[in-house]
Write a protein that holds these residues in place. Structure first.
Motif, PDB file in Angstrom:
ATOM      1  N   PHE A  30       0.815  -1.213   0.000  1.00  0.00           N
ATOM      2  CA  PHE A  30       0.000   0.000   0.000  1.00  0.00           C
ATOM      3  C   PHE A  30       0.856   1.273   0.000  1.00  0.00           C
ATOM      4  O   PHE A  30       0.347   2.365  -0.233  1.00  0.00           O
ATOM      5  CB  PHE A  30      -0.948   0.019   1.212  1.00  0.00           C
ATOM      6  N   VAL A  31       2.155   1.147   0.246  1.00  0.00           N
ATOM      7  CA  VAL A  31       3.037   2.312   0.304  1.00  0.00           C
ATOM      8  C   VAL A  31       3.391   2.750  -1.121  1.00  0.00           C
ATOM      9  O   VAL A  31       3.786   1.931  -1.953  1.00  0.00           O
ATOM     10  CB  VAL A  31       4.323   1.993   1.110  1.00  0.00           C
ATOM     11  N   THR A  32       3.264   4.035  -1.373  1.00  0.00           N
ATOM     12  CA  THR A  32       3.592   4.605  -2.682  1.00  0.00           C
ATOM     13  C   THR A  32       5.100   4.532  -2.904  1.00  0.00           C
ATOM     14  O   THR A  32       5.880   4.656  -1.968  1.00  0.00           O
ATOM     15  CB  THR A  32       3.154   6.087  -2.724  1.00  0.00           C
ATOM     16  N   ARG A  33       5.473   4.335  -4.161  1.00  0.00           N
ATOM     17  CA  ARG A  33       6.897   4.295  -4.522  1.00  0.00           C
ATOM     18  C   ARG A  33       7.203   5.447  -5.468  1.00  0.00           C
ATOM     19  O   ARG A  33       6.361   5.860  -6.248  1.00  0.00           O
ATOM     20  CB  ARG A  33       7.238   2.954  -5.156  1.00  0.00           C
ATOM     21  N   SER A  34       8.437   5.926  -5.385  1.00  0.00           N
ATOM     22  CA  SER A  34       8.853   7.025  -6.273  1.00  0.00           C
ATOM     23  C   SER A  34       8.964   6.512  -7.707  1.00  0.00           C
ATOM     24  O   SER A  34       9.061   5.307  -7.946  1.00  0.00           O
ATOM     25  CB  SER A  34      10.191   7.599  -5.813  1.00  0.00           C
ATOM     26  N   SER A  35       8.981   7.458  -8.635  1.00  0.00           N
ATOM     27  CA  SER A  35       9.067   7.080 -10.045  1.00  0.00           C
ATOM     28  C   SER A  35      10.512   6.953 -10.525  1.00  0.00           C
ATOM     29  O   SER A  35      10.737   6.611 -11.674  1.00  0.00           O
ATOM     30  CB  SER A  35       8.321   8.099 -10.904  1.00  0.00           C
ATOM     31  N   ASN A  36      11.477   7.186  -9.632  1.00  0.00           N
ATOM     32  CA  ASN A  36      12.873   7.055 -10.063  1.00  0.00           C
ATOM     33  C   ASN A  36      13.253   5.583 -10.211  1.00  0.00           C
ATOM     34  O   ASN A  36      12.468   4.693  -9.885  1.00  0.00           O
ATOM     35  CB  ASN A  36      13.830   7.793  -9.105  1.00  0.00           C
ATOM     36  N   LYS A  37      14.443   5.328 -10.692  1.00  0.00           N
ATOM     37  CA  LYS A  37      14.896   3.949 -10.935  1.00  0.00           C
ATOM     38  C   LYS A  37      14.872   3.085  -9.679  1.00  0.00           C
ATOM     39  O   LYS A  37      14.652   1.886  -9.753  1.00  0.00           O
ATOM     40  CB  LYS A  37      16.318   3.953 -11.508  1.00  0.00           C
ATOM     41  N   LEU A  38      15.126   3.716  -8.550  1.00  0.00           N
ATOM     42  CA  LEU A  38      15.191   2.947  -7.299  1.00  0.00           C
ATOM     43  C   LEU A  38      13.820   2.565  -6.769  1.00  0.00           C
ATOM     44  O   LEU A  38      13.684   1.614  -6.012  1.00  0.00           O
ATOM     45  CB  LEU A  38      15.949   3.754  -6.234  1.00  0.00           C
ATOM     46  N   GLY A  39      12.805   3.310  -7.128  1.00  0.00           N
ATOM     47  CA  GLY A  39      11.464   3.022  -6.619  1.00  0.00           C
ATOM     48  C   GLY A  39      11.402   3.146  -5.110  1.00  0.00           C
ATOM     49  O   GLY A  39      10.822   2.322  -4.420  1.00  0.00           O
ATOM     50  N   THR A  40      12.003   4.199  -4.597  1.00  0.00           N
ATOM     51  CA  THR A  40      12.062   4.433  -3.152  1.00  0.00           C
ATOM     52  C   THR A  40      10.656   4.521  -2.565  1.00  0.00           C
ATOM     53  O   THR A  40       9.767   5.158  -3.153  1.00  0.00           O
ATOM     54  CB  THR A  40      12.825   5.747  -2.872  1.00  0.00           C
ATOM     55  N   ARG A  41      10.460   3.905  -1.428  1.00  0.00           N
ATOM     56  CA  ARG A  41       9.158   3.968  -0.767  1.00  0.00           C
ATOM     57  C   ARG A  41       8.950   5.361  -0.191  1.00  0.00           C
ATOM     58  O   ARG A  41       9.825   5.903   0.473  1.00  0.00           O
ATOM     59  CB  ARG A  41       9.071   2.917   0.337  1.00  0.00           C
ATOM     60  N   LEU A  42       7.789   5.899  -0.445  1.00  0.00           N
ATOM     61  CA  LEU A  42       7.425   7.229   0.043  1.00  0.00           C
ATOM     62  C   LEU A  42       6.306   7.066   1.067  1.00  0.00           C
ATOM     63  O   LEU A  42       5.126   7.056   0.728  1.00  0.00           O
ATOM     64  CB  LEU A  42       6.959   8.105  -1.136  1.00  0.00           C
ATOM     65  N   PHE A  43       6.680   6.911   2.302  1.00  0.00           N
ATOM     66  CA  PHE A  43       5.714   6.685   3.371  1.00  0.00           C
ATOM     67  C   PHE A  43       4.978   7.976   3.698  1.00  0.00           C
ATOM     68  O   PHE A  43       5.568   9.049   3.745  1.00  0.00           O
ATOM     69  CB  PHE A  43       6.422   6.179   4.625  1.00  0.00           C
ATOM     70  N   LYS A  44       3.677   7.837   3.946  1.00  0.00           N
ATOM     71  CA  LYS A  44       2.853   8.952   4.394  1.00  0.00           C
ATOM     72  C   LYS A  44       2.517   8.720   5.866  1.00  0.00           C
ATOM     73  O   LYS A  44       2.598   7.600   6.375  1.00  0.00           O
ATOM     74  CB  LYS A  44       1.558   9.019   3.576  1.00  0.00           C
ATOM     75  N   GLU A  45       2.117   9.785   6.526  1.00  0.00           N
ATOM     76  CA  GLU A  45       1.696   9.684   7.925  1.00  0.00           C
ATOM     77  C   GLU A  45       0.610   8.618   8.066  1.00  0.00           C
ATOM     78  O   GLU A  45       0.621   7.837   9.007  1.00  0.00           O
ATOM     79  CB  GLU A  45       1.168  11.028   8.434  1.00  0.00           C
ATOM     80  N   SER A  46      -0.307   8.574   7.112  1.00  0.00           N
ATOM     81  CA  SER A  46      -1.423   7.616   7.181  1.00  0.00           C
ATOM     82  C   SER A  46      -0.928   6.167   7.070  1.00  0.00           C
ATOM     83  O   SER A  46      -1.614   5.245   7.530  1.00  0.00           O
ATOM     84  CB  SER A  46      -2.464   7.917   6.108  1.00  0.00           C
ATOM     85  N   ASP A  47       0.236   5.943   6.468  1.00  0.00           N
ATOM     86  CA  ASP A  47       0.785   4.586   6.365  1.00  0.00           C
ATOM     87  C   ASP A  47       1.231   4.067   7.734  1.00  0.00           C
ATOM     88  O   ASP A  47       1.236   2.856   7.971  1.00  0.00           O
ATOM     89  CB  ASP A  47       1.994   4.545   5.414  1.00  0.00           C
ATOM     90  N   LEU A  48       1.597   4.989   8.621  1.00  0.00           N
ATOM     91  CA  LEU A  48       2.090   4.581   9.935  1.00  0.00           C
ATOM     92  C   LEU A  48       1.053   3.797  10.724  1.00  0.00           C
ATOM     93  O   LEU A  48       1.383   2.824  11.400  1.00  0.00           O
ATOM     94  CB  LEU A  48       2.549   5.790  10.747  1.00  0.00           C
TER      95      LEU A  48
END
Length: 156
Positions: A30-48
């Protein structure tokens, strides 16, 4: 505002290794990932909140596979409400039994602590020989009788 995996680790008490493992097992889909090559996870406060729930389910004894099923049911929406409720009912029953078992164990430990405190004060375990129930604190009488019935063990 997005949080890094290090931020999430710090706020949840989980390690980055654990969070990455959970992600690998599909628990953090459910955690959004960045669009860069690494696909870094972009956690939101609501994900916590959901990560805290995953941590709670793990602490409650669910396996990673069971938690993954729960996550999948949650992502599926309202059609799985009954399955999620049933899962929590089963876990609640299991935890209540574990708590009862732990309470029985704690009762024995408390009784034995009292037993040895009295023996130490008297200088001998023999102080308990023939001790009438009236001299045993009420909260320990049932434990003493339960232990005595187990083999007639005087001092385990």
């Amino acid at each position: 505002m997005t949080l890094t995996i290090h931020d999430v680790a710090q706020r949840t008490g989980l390690t980055t290794y654990t969070l990455r493992y959970y992600a690998k097992e599909g628990l953090l889909d459910f955690v959004t990932r960045s669009s860069n090559k690494l696909g870094t996870r972009l956690f939101k406060e609501s994900d916590l909140e959901f990560i805290y729930l995953i941590k709670c389910l793990k602490n409650a004894g669910l396996s990673i596979k069971e938690i993954k099923t729960f996550v999948d049911w949650t992502m599926a929406g309202d059609s799985t409400i009954a399955e999620r409720r049933d899962m929590f009912q089963k876990r609640r029953t299991a935890l209540q039994q574990q708590m009862a078992d732990l309470q029985a164990t704690l009762d024995v430990v408390n009784y034995k602590y009292w037993y040895y405190q009295v023996a130490e004060d008297a200088g001998t375990c023999a102080v308990h020989d023939g001790m009438p129930d009236a001299e045993i604190p009420e909260k320990f009488r049932q434990v003493k009788h339960r232990l005595s019935a187990l083999d007639g063990i005087k001092d385990a």
